[in-house]
Enzyme design. Structure first.
Site, PDB file in Angstrom:
ATOM      1  N   SER A   1       0.830  -1.192   0.000  1.00  0.00           N
ATOM      2  CA  SER A   1       0.000   0.000   0.000  1.00  0.00           C
ATOM      3  C   SER A   1       0.877   1.260   0.000  1.00  0.00           C
ATOM      4  O   SER A   1       1.741   1.395  -0.872  1.00  0.00           O
ATOM      5  CB  SER A   1      -0.948  -0.060   1.207  1.00  0.00           C
ATOM      6  OG  SER A   1      -1.982   0.875   1.096  1.00  0.00           O
TER       7      SER A   1
ATOM      8  N   ASP B   1      -8.374  -3.997  -6.713  1.00  0.00           N
ATOM      9  CA  ASP B   1      -7.983  -3.347  -5.461  1.00  0.00           C
ATOM     10  C   ASP B   1      -8.626  -1.962  -5.384  1.00  0.00           C
ATOM     11  O   ASP B   1      -8.497  -1.152  -6.306  1.00  0.00           O
ATOM     12  CB  ASP B   1      -6.460  -3.234  -5.421  1.00  0.00           C
ATOM     13  CG  ASP B   1      -5.911  -2.714  -4.105  1.00  0.00           C
ATOM     14  OD1 ASP B   1      -6.687  -2.188  -3.287  1.00  0.00           O
ATOM     15  OD2 ASP B   1      -4.690  -2.831  -3.899  1.00  0.00           O
TER      16      ASP B   1
ATOM     17  N   HIS C   1      -6.855  -6.148  -0.837  1.00  0.00           N
ATOM     18  CA  HIS C   1      -5.734  -5.211  -0.735  1.00  0.00           C
ATOM     19  C   HIS C   1      -4.562  -5.936  -0.086  1.00  0.00           C
ATOM     20  O   HIS C   1      -4.576  -6.206   1.110  1.00  0.00           O
ATOM     21  CB  HIS C   1      -6.167  -4.009   0.108  1.00  0.00           C
ATOM     22  CG  HIS C   1      -5.168  -2.895   0.142  1.00  0.00           C
ATOM     23  ND1 HIS C   1      -4.655  -2.330  -0.998  1.00  0.00           N
ATOM     24  CD2 HIS C   1      -4.606  -2.230   1.186  1.00  0.00           C
ATOM     25  CE1 HIS C   1      -3.824  -1.350  -0.661  1.00  0.00           C
ATOM     26  NE2 HIS C   1      -3.777  -1.282   0.658  1.00  0.00           N
TER      27      HIS C   1
END
Length: 548
Positions: free
Chosen positions: A251, A472, A500
């Site tokens: 991320s 995502d 994710h």
């Protein structure tokens, strides 16, 4: 809503005020390979005083805490095993507050290590630093997850290093701007305003939060940038005594890793970027893109509920389930479940479903129980598990804003935010307004934007592995493609699902690519157009029990 503490400028350590703090590295930097951004300055690791040798010791017992439901990356590796506590060591490292001033004020980073057992002579692969994202998330839990998730024959060849970035968790100082108990007291104002008066109340809260952070942390906010965190990584590398490091970021951790790679390309052995941030979107545009992506993910959840209508009985068509969803939300506005779960708490709980479909069965059961029978227990349980926030969550949020508001420019005129959000809400109502208010303190942040580092490739970079899921919501695929283009040595493995975090999350195909790369540097051949390899999505979730 909770009150905002007062406090004079610099109340937590430095009386200089916001303008007294240097801007720090970060004003659109695009330095050459391993070169200092600022002429005449020497970065840590190239002649500056070496940090103290790290003193590794047994770790204290970790405190349990709730993680903010909106924290990107918070669900990475959720539910997986971790390395035994007795195998984990901890240390601290002092780094410059301002990396242009290596002899100046310092702050403290908290680190941990799961040490590999392979011989250092020939079989050891060195340090693998890990970061779960945020910004604002602690990396120390992730180190234990990664060390346990890798095959034992590979994990033994790495020292897996976790760290709390500046301002986070056990690093000192840890940022906090308001009293968390009061600020998050449920039920909060509905984040979808009905009229100008409600909008102004929400805007006032955002401005108060920004002002509170400025009052408490005027001396530190100018130095809360991704670039400074990347330079902290270089300080960690130096303190470890490693010529090169490997890095695994999820991320926001992909953006941090890409910035580090742009500043120090010759210091990287392996670089894995999982669920990648769009380097061209930091940060306002990236959040607008999230609004549309989370809408699609939310609709996928509602469609899944419809497909299992025999269990949840909310309608056999996604449109029927969607009607039930917004009816539930409207009802909670007037009668919060258990006096706790209003519409904003509901949004927080079900945003988690956008990060991971593992929670779909339990959240669908809570949804069904409330709509069909008025049952609130499952909804309240979901709030305590996924939506309740404490002081740790407020620390996450304070760092999130401190970095994103400082990294890059945000609109300062509220009219721009309102216009964009109103337009998006008409098409993608699930997250448009909640996401706006989450980021709204940036509209009045007390420190001006520094300007992001230009993410770029270099001949000094090794081949890079990117892992990505096709749907995502937090880091959409289109943005990951732009990062792949910016990093010319990257190969992308695309998994067909929407969770994710792809690596070490249960997909054997993805993990084969990850393990081969970490072990041998092996990558799928880079193609003219992405993806460079594909993996099938994991199995769709199945209902755990019939609704009563």
């Amino acid at each position: 809503m909770g009150g905002v503490p007062g406090g004079a400028a610099g109340a937590d350590g430095d009386p200089r005020g916001v303008d007294g703090g240097r801007a720090g590295p970060g004003s659109g930097s695009s330095a050459g390979p391993d070169d200092p951004i600022w002429p005449g300055r020497t970065p840590v690791g190239k002649g500056a005083p070496r940090p103290s040798t790290l003193a590794w010791r047994p770790c204290p017992e970790p405190a349990k805490r709730h993680t903010a439901a909106r924290m990107p990356g918070h669900s990475v590796l959720a539910g997986t095993r971790t390395a035994p506590a007795q195998k984990v060591e901890c240390a601290t490292l002092r780094v410059p507050l301002d990396h242009r001033e290596p002899y100046g004020q310092t702050i403290e980073l908290a680190l941990n290590r799961v040490r590999g057992t392979a011989s250092r002579d020939h079989n050891h692969l060195g340090a693998l630093l890990v970061n779960p994202g945020g910004p604002g998330a602690s990396g120390r839990d992730l180190a234990r997850h990664v060390a346990a998730g890798l095959p034992a024959t590979l994990a033994e060849r790495f020292d897996v290093i976790g760290f709390d970035p500046r301002g986070v968790g056990a690093s000192k100082p840890a940022l906090t701007c308001v009293d968390a108990k009061a600020y998050y007291a449920p039920p909060r104002l509905d984040h979808v305003p009905r009229g100008a008066a409600q909008e102004q109340r929400l805007l006032a809260q955002a401005r108060e939060y920004a002002a509170a952070c400025g009052n408490r942390w005027s001396w530190m906010l100018p130095h809360m940038t991704t670039e400074n965190s990347a330079r902290d990584i270089e300080a960690i590398r130096t303190a470890l005594g490693e010529e090169k490091i490997s890095y695994l970021g999820y991320s926001y951790g992909t953006y941090l890793g890409a910035v580090y790679a742009s500043l120090y390309p010759s210091r990287i052995r392996r670089l894995v970027l999982d669920s990648s941030v769009d380097p061209q979107g930091v940060w306002y545009k990236a959040n607008l893109a999230q609004d549309y992506a989370f809408e699609q993910r939310h609709r996928a959840f509602l469609a899944w509920v419809a497909r299992h209508n025999r269990v949840y009985r909310l309608g056999a068509k996604a449109t029927d389930v969607r009607f039930a969803w917004y009816s539930m939300r409207d009802r909670l506005r007037g009668r919060p479940a258990g006096g706790l779960v209003g519409p904003s708490e509901l949004d927080d709980i079900y945003t988690v479903a956008g990060y991971s479909d593992r929670v779909w069965p339990s959240l669908a059961e809570a949804f069904s129980a409330y709509v069909r029978k008025g049952g609130t227990k499952s909804l309240i349980d979901a709030y305590h598990r996924h939506g309740e926030n404490d002081a740790g969550a407020e620390n996450n949020y304070a760092v999130y804003l401190s970095v994103q508001c400082r990294d890059a420019a945000w609109p300062r005129e509220w009219s721009a935010w309102r216009a964009d959000t109103t337009e998006i809400h008409a098409k993608a109502p699930f997250l448009a307004w909640p996401n706006t208010w989450y980021n709204a303190p940036c509209a009045s942040w007390p420190v001006p934007a520094a300007g992001p580092v230009r993410v770029r490739s270099s001949r000094a970079l090794p081949p890079i592995l990117m892992l990505q899921t096709r749907h995502d919501a937090a880091t959409p695929y289109a943005g990951a493609l732009r990062l792949r283009r910016a990093l010319g040595t990257a190969s992308m493995v695309l998994e067909g699902g929407g969770n994710h975090g792809a690596g070490l999350a249960g997909n054997a195909c993805v993990d084969r690519y990850l393990v081969a790369y970490l072990r041998e540097g092996a990558l799928p051949a880079r193609k003219s157009a992405a993806p460079d390899a594909k993996c099938p999505a994991g199995a769709a979730p199945t209902p755990t029990a019939a609704a009563s």
